[in-house]
Design a protein around this motif. Structure first.
Motif, short mmCIF file in Angstrom:
data_model
loop_
_atom_site.label_atom_id
_atom_site.label_comp_id
_atom_site.label_asym_id
_atom_site.label_seq_id
_atom_site.Cartn_x
_atom_site.Cartn_y
_atom_site.Cartn_z
N GLY A 112 0.65 -1.24 0.06
CA GLY A 112 0.53 0.43 0.52
C GLY A 112 0.52 1.26 -0.03
N HIS A 113 1.84 1.62 1.11
CA HIS A 113 2.70 2.76 1.20
C HIS A 113 3.09 2.52 -0.11
CE1 HIS A 113 1.72 2.82 5.80
NE2 HIS A 113 1.16 3.66 5.17
N TYR A 114 3.82 1.73 -0.26
CA TYR A 114 4.88 1.88 -1.80
C TYR A 114 3.72 2.03 -2.38
CZ TYR A 114 8.30 -0.58 -0.01
OH TYR A 114 9.57 -0.85 1.73
N PHE A 115 2.48 2.03 -3.13
CA PHE A 115 2.00 2.87 -4.05
C PHE A 115 0.98 3.91 -4.00
CE2 PHE A 115 1.59 -2.55 -4.91
CZ PHE A 115 2.31 -2.63 -5.49
N LEU A 116 0.35 4.07 -3.10
CA LEU A 116 0.10 5.77 -2.50
C LEU A 116 0.57 6.66 -2.86
CD1 LEU A 116 -2.26 4.17 0.24
CD2 LEU A 116 -2.50 4.82 -2.27
N ARG A 117 1.90 6.43 -2.30
CA ARG A 117 3.32 7.64 -2.69
C ARG A 117 2.72 7.94 -3.65
NH1 ARG A 117 7.93 4.17 -1.30
NH2 ARG A 117 8.72 3.84 -3.00
N HIS A 118 2.94 7.67 -5.03
CA HIS A 118 3.33 8.39 -6.99
C HIS A 118 1.58 8.93 -6.91
CE1 HIS A 118 6.65 5.77 -7.49
NE2 HIS A 118 6.40 5.17 -6.68
N ILE A 119 0.77 8.13 -6.20
CA ILE A 119 -0.31 9.32 -6.17
C ILE A 119 -0.22 10.55 -5.97
CG2 ILE A 119 -2.72 9.71 -5.47
CD1 ILE A 119 -3.11 6.43 -5.55
N GLU A 120 0.44 11.06 -4.38
CA GLU A 120 0.66 11.94 -4.30
C GLU A 120 1.13 13.32 -5.27
OE1 GLU A 120 1.68 11.76 0.77
OE2 GLU A 120 3.49 10.93 -0.61
N ARG A 121 1.62 13.27 -6.31
CA ARG A 121 1.96 13.76 -7.11
C ARG A 121 1.24 14.73 -8.71
NH1 ARG A 121 7.73 15.45 -6.25
NH2 ARG A 121 8.75 14.79 -4.85
N GLU A 134 -9.58 4.90 0.99
CA GLU A 134 -8.16 4.31 1.16
C GLU A 134 -6.96 5.49 1.36
OE1 GLU A 134 -6.35 1.50 2.28
OE2 GLU A 134 -8.87 0.93 2.85
N LEU A 135 -7.51 7.13 -0.02
CA LEU A 135 -6.78 7.96 -0.74
C LEU A 135 -6.72 8.64 1.32
CD1 LEU A 135 -7.11 8.05 -3.99
CD2 LEU A 135 -5.45 6.83 -3.01
N GLU A 174 -5.20 15.38 2.37
CA GLU A 174 -4.99 16.40 1.07
C GLU A 174 -5.18 15.33 0.00
OE1 GLU A 174 -0.84 17.77 1.66
OE2 GLU A 174 -1.82 18.67 3.90
N LEU A 175 -5.53 14.21 -0.27
CA LEU A 175 -5.73 13.91 -2.01
C LEU A 175 -7.03 13.87 -2.42
CD1 LEU A 175 -3.49 9.85 -1.53
CD2 LEU A 175 -2.89 12.32 -2.92
N LEU A 176 -7.49 14.59 -1.22
CA LEU A 176 -8.88 14.39 -1.32
C LEU A 176 -9.45 15.71 -1.54
CD1 LEU A 176 -9.60 11.96 -0.37
CD2 LEU A 176 -11.16 12.86 0.68
#
Length: 338
Positions: free
Chosen positions: A231-240, A265-266, A272-274
């Motif tokens: 999860g953490h490895y994947f989700l960090r890419h969404i932040e950008r 989950e986000l 802040e992703l929302l």
């Protein structure tokens, strides 16, 4: 995470060079019996410099070499000549790389532009030669300064992909298929969960030769925000990503519930992703006839009040141009806000 040639997290050791010794030379020439001090300064030790490179998209080149050492400064010479500086070492990284302290996990800096440079380890200062120490009371100093030592430290390099649009969805939602249709990227595709184990980037060709970048982020599962799975490895890419494209398959038991789980989950990972722009694409909609679509629209219109949705099929090439138009409009609005 490392899979194939994709590496987005690596720990490296860097050491800058030490400064050169200052010279304590005394001038000695024919017919000049007591020429006095003329020792030059030592050269600066080499820096270790992190540099952005827009042609890179992975940290794979750090996978097998993790120790980097800059050159030492040369000693000063006679006739006040300064020693040569030590050779700098440049470590090229993809845009979106964060440099962190491995002990505290604090971000030291991040590289977001091509050719951006940051010194991670400064070379030691060269020592002063005896020329600097002469005075009326000490006309022949026979001493000089040693060079200062360099720095040695461990740093974490962590990559967060820079893309305009990030694809978000459960495993097997059709993200890789969409990316392969909408861009020239060739991700691994299969009809089973977790086909994609690494993020894939693709350039979407839009009208009038305009383009934008889309990233296929590996499938999210419930509990990803707590680190379940990867999860953490994947989700960090969404932040950008400036815009999030949620992909929910038409054969899902409850389309809106699946979207809500992804959104939850986000939010748990980073609220802040929302704040990012969102669009929902219902994939595999070639399985639906017009009557089923009409029924679904009635239901979804009442549920999707805060976000736009549309039906697409990557295999049947349905709704793809409409999807590009919607994304382009959202991206342009995001640019106007900035």
């Amino acid at each position: 995470m490392t899979e194939g040639n994709f590496t987005d997290y690596v720990k490296i050791n860097v050491a800058s060079g030490k400064g050169g010794q200052g010279s304590s030379h005394l001038r000695r020439e024919k017919y000049v019996a007591k020429g006095g001090p003329d020792g030059g300064d030592g050269g600066r030790g080499g820096h270790v410099i992190i540099k952005g490179n827009e042609t890179l998209w992975t940290l794979y080149h750090f996978k097998f070499k993790k120790h980097f050492k800059a050159g030492h400064g040369e000693n000063g010479g006679k006739q006040t000549s300064t020693g040569a500086d030590g050779q700098d070492v440049y470590l090229e990284v993809p845009l979106g790389t964060q440099v962190k302290d491995p002990q505290t996990n604090d971000i030291l800096f991040e590289i977001t532009e091509h050719d951006q440079e940051k010194i991670i380890a400064k070379g030691g200062k060269g020592g002063l030669g005896n020329f600097h120490f002469k005075s009326s009371t000490n006309q022949t100093p026979r001493y000089s300064q040693p060079g200062l030592p360099g720095e040695e430290l461990e740093v974490l390099l962590e990559l967060k992909l820079l893309a305009d649009v990030g694809l978000v969805g459960f495993p097997n939602a059709g993200k890789s298929t969409l990316l392969s249709v909408i861009t020239s990227a060739k991700p691994k595709i299969g009809d089973y969960e977790f086909t994609t184990l690494k993020p894939n980037l693709g350039i979407v060709q839009y009208r009038d030769y305009r383009t934008f970048v889309m990233a296929d982020i590996p499938g999210i599962i419930e509990g990803a925000s707590q680190g379940k799975g990867l999860g953490h490895y994947f989700l960090r890419h969404i932040e950008r990503n400036s815009t999030l494209l949620f992909l929910v398959p038409a054969d899902a038991k409850d389309i809106y519930q699946e979207y809500s789980i992804l959104l939850n989950e986000l939010q748990k990972y980073n609220p802040e992703l929302l704040d990012k722009d969102r669009l929902v694409a219902i994939s595999k909609s070639d399985m639906l006839d017009d009557e089923l679509k009409a029924e679904l629209r009635q239901q979804l219109d009442a549920q999707f009040k805060d976000v736009k949705y549309l039906f697409i099929s990557s295999v049947a090439q349905q709704g793809i141009q409409e999807l590009k138009d919607e994304l382009w409009e959202i991206l342009n609005k995001a640019g106007e806000k900035i």
